[in-house]
Design a protein around this motif. Sequence first.
Motif, PDB file in Angstrom:
ATOM      1  N   UNK A  62      -2.098   5.558   1.401  1.00  0.00           N
ATOM      2  CA  UNK A  62      -0.945   4.976   2.085  1.00  0.00           C
ATOM      3  C   UNK A  62      -0.137   4.100   1.129  1.00  0.00           C
ATOM      4  N   UNK A  63      -0.834   3.394   0.237  1.00  0.00           N
ATOM      5  CA  UNK A  63      -0.114   2.636  -0.783  1.00  0.00           C
ATOM      6  C   UNK A  63       0.727   3.549  -1.650  1.00  0.00           C
ATOM      7  N   UNK A  64       0.175   4.705  -2.010  1.00  0.00           N
ATOM      8  CA  UNK A  64       0.915   5.682  -2.805  1.00  0.00           C
ATOM      9  C   UNK A  64       2.134   6.194  -2.052  1.00  0.00           C
ATOM     10  N   UNK A  65       1.982   6.455  -0.763  1.00  0.00           N
ATOM     11  CA  UNK A  65       3.111   6.902   0.051  1.00  0.00           C
ATOM     12  C   UNK A  65       4.218   5.852   0.064  1.00  0.00           C
ATOM     13  N   UNK A  66       3.828   4.586   0.039  1.00  0.00           N
ATOM     14  CA  UNK A  66       4.808   3.495   0.018  1.00  0.00           C
ATOM     15  C   UNK A  66       5.404   3.283  -1.369  1.00  0.00           C
ATOM     16  N   UNK A  67       4.986   4.101  -2.337  1.00  0.00           N
ATOM     17  CA  UNK A  67       5.544   4.012  -3.682  1.00  0.00           C
ATOM     18  C   UNK A  67       4.866   2.994  -4.574  1.00  0.00           C
ATOM     19  N   UNK A  68       3.602   2.619  -4.227  1.00  0.00           N
ATOM     20  CA  UNK A  68       2.898   1.574  -4.969  1.00  0.00           C
ATOM     21  C   UNK A  68       1.736   2.171  -5.758  1.00  0.00           C
ATOM     22  N   UNK A  69       1.475   1.701  -6.976  1.00  0.00           N
ATOM     23  CA  UNK A  69       0.255   2.119  -7.686  1.00  0.00           C
ATOM     24  C   UNK A  69      -0.962   1.737  -6.842  1.00  0.00           C
TER      25      UNK A  69
END
Length: 255
Positions: free
Chosen positions: A113-120
């Motif tokens: 979900x962090x990746x989906x939000x554009x976060x490493x």
Amino acid sequence: MRILCTNDDGIHAPGLEVVEQIARALSDDVWVVAPELDQSGVSHSLSLNDPLRLREVGPRHFAVRGTPTDCVIMGARHILGKEMPDLVLSGVNRGRNVAEDVVYSGTIAGALEGTILGLPSFALSQEFSVETREKPLWETAQKFGPEIIRKVMDAGVPKNTVINVNFPARLPGEVKGVRVTRQGKRNLGFLNIDQRRDGRGNPYFWIGFERAAVMDAPAEGTDLAALAAGYVSVTPLRLDRTDEAFSETLTKTLG
């Protein structure tokens, strides 16, 4: 650097303290948003039909009555205010997340979900053995976690990639090193249905895990092989699950 920590084992899980220690080795701006209850195996479940209850456990520590996915969204979109996190750490899970686990795991889902939000984003898991089942060797994750995260961050994490890190069930001094791996595959049939009866004689069921009678040697280069050999496994997992090779075949067949 602002770091958001979550897990799937729940707000009181010992592994959550470990991931916070790893985060604090990287930054002093650390926030913890974790499920109120154990959410192991919920995968990338998102609560749409139930309200989310938020409880402040302590300074920068919050419990959400929801899934790891809910926690990351609540943390990034609400609790942290206008300043988004720079990094998401999910874990440290009690038990490894390798092979087919990446489909079921709430730990993986929190990082995803962090990746989906554009976060490493990193999913961190500590393997245990029969001997260390009750007391996993958290010190192994604590020792190797910060440096691995630093190096991967320096290399640059692609926007659609989540980093799955598994620490072997060995003391820090017994770990042989770090290997970059691909997702492995277990023997078929590791899931088991256990049928029982309640006090009134009605049947109920548990989904559990069982060891295969004969274990195949894990394929070289996989997460399973790395852990078996005593290495930390680092596996980049893509958000885009498109099978490019088969897409070309289908294009020829259906196009």
